[in-house]
Design a protein around this motif. Structure first.
Motif, PDB file in Angstrom:
ATOM      1  N   SER A  83       2.308   4.657  11.971  1.00 47.64           N
ATOM      2  CA  SER A  83       2.065   5.313  10.678  1.00 47.64           C
ATOM      3  C   SER A  83       3.130   6.366  10.420  1.00 47.64           C
ATOM      4  N   LEU A 107       7.676   1.288   5.551  1.00 45.86           N
ATOM      5  CA  LEU A 107       6.910   0.124   5.099  1.00 45.86           C
ATOM      6  C   LEU A 107       7.594  -1.169   5.538  1.00 45.86           C
ATOM      7  N   GLU A 108       8.909  -1.189   5.503  1.00 44.60           N
ATOM      8  CA  GLU A 108       9.668  -2.355   5.953  1.00 44.60           C
ATOM      9  C   GLU A 108       9.363  -2.670   7.421  1.00 44.60           C
ATOM     10  N   ASN A 112       1.915   1.884   8.307  1.00 38.93           N
ATOM     11  CA  ASN A 112       1.085   2.450   7.257  1.00 38.93           C
ATOM     12  C   ASN A 112       1.686   3.789   6.830  1.00 38.93           C
ATOM     13  N   VAL A 113       1.451   4.176   5.583  1.00 37.71           N
ATOM     14  CA  VAL A 113       1.945   5.453   5.074  1.00 37.71           C
ATOM     15  C   VAL A 113       0.780   6.214   4.448  1.00 37.71           C
ATOM     16  N   LEU A 127       6.914   0.284  -3.991  1.00 37.41           N
ATOM     17  CA  LEU A 127       6.337   0.610  -2.683  1.00 37.41           C
ATOM     18  C   LEU A 127       5.070  -0.201  -2.425  1.00 37.41           C
ATOM     19  N   ALA A 131       4.486  -2.846   0.609  1.00 35.92           N
ATOM     20  CA  ALA A 131       3.372  -2.729   1.548  1.00 35.92           C
ATOM     21  C   ALA A 131       2.585  -4.036   1.628  1.00 35.92           C
ATOM     22  N   LYS A 134       4.539  -6.632   3.585  1.00 34.96           N
ATOM     23  CA  LYS A 134       4.609  -6.374   5.022  1.00 34.96           C
ATOM     24  C   LYS A 134       3.236  -6.249   5.681  1.00 34.96           C
ATOM     25  N   CYS A 136       0.915  -3.910   5.321  1.00 29.88           N
ATOM     26  CA  CYS A 136       0.531  -2.559   5.731  1.00 29.88           C
ATOM     27  C   CYS A 136      -0.127  -1.831   4.564  1.00 29.88           C
ATOM     28  N   ILE A 138      -0.877   1.804   2.116  1.00 22.62           N
ATOM     29  CA  ILE A 138      -0.514   3.118   1.590  1.00 22.62           C
ATOM     30  C   ILE A 138      -1.811   3.821   1.197  1.00 22.62           C
TER      31      ILE A 138
END
Length: 204
Positions: A83, A107-108, A112-113, A127, A131, A134, A136, A138
């Motif tokens: 993350s 993210l690439e 997780n962000v 973005l 996500a 990929k 993942c 946000i």
């Protein structure tokens, strides 16, 4: 200590660590049950220990120049982050444009962000698409839930039969969350059950 909820995390705080605008990063470096904070990005302190810079006591959390140097450091280690957490808390809660490059790079990687800023990352279509591509996530911590998921105050807190301490302050970055955790840890050390209920993004 409880196991972290969301695992290893790298905190982005470029240009703000050890300043009032880095308060979210400071809180996470000092203590969090949500993440296992393994590093902080701020090129001004690259190579130093975050705890030593912030509090004069080493805590084993390294500071990095950028995402690339952090990746090199964690390569092949079990502490590799999954993350990226935005540790900036600038006036107005707006995200610096340069930060989006690091977010996109994370993210690439399939990370997780999480962000507690007023500038919602989920409003950025590029973005969000990245996500999804990929696999993942946000999370915008401050983003209000849909109206049908909101409710009025119920008063149910009155059914909780225990001592409740309110930690209040008239401004940001003055230590409310840190004070609360010191109390929680002290109570736990004394053999009592204690939890913190936070209202700010860093507490979450």
């Amino acid at each position: 200590m409880k196991e972290s909820i969301d695992g290893n995390a790298l905190v982005f705080c470029e240009g703000a660590f050890n300043t009032p605008n880095g308060k979210t990063a400071h809180g996470l470096v000092r203590f969090t049950e949500r993440y296992n904070v393994v590093g902080v990005i701020d090129s001004r302190y690259a190579g130093k220990d975050a705890g030593e810079v912030l509090d004069g006591r080493r805590n084993g959390i390294p500071l990095f120049k950028d995402l690339s140097s952090a990746l090199e450091y964690f390569k092949g280690k079990p502490t590799m982050p999954k993350s990226l957490v935005i540790g900036l808390a600038p006036d107005g809660g707006r995200l610096p444009a340069a930060a989006k490059k690091t977010i996109a790079a994370a993210l690439e990687l399939g990370w997780n962000v999480d962000s507690g800023l007023h500038d919602f990352l989920t409003n950025d279509e590029n973005l969000v698409d990245l996500a999804q591509k990929k696999g993942c996530r946000i999370r915008d911590i401050r983003k209000t839930p849909d109206r049908d998921k909101l409710h009025f105050f119920t008063g149910d807190i009155e059914k909780v039969d225990c001592l409740k301490l309110a930690i209040l302050g008239t401004d940001s970055a003055i230590g409310k969350r840190t004070t609360a955790w010191i109390l929680v840890h002290g109570l736990r050390k004394a053999g009592l059950k204690a939890e913190m209920v936070g209202t700010g993004q860093t507490a979450w």
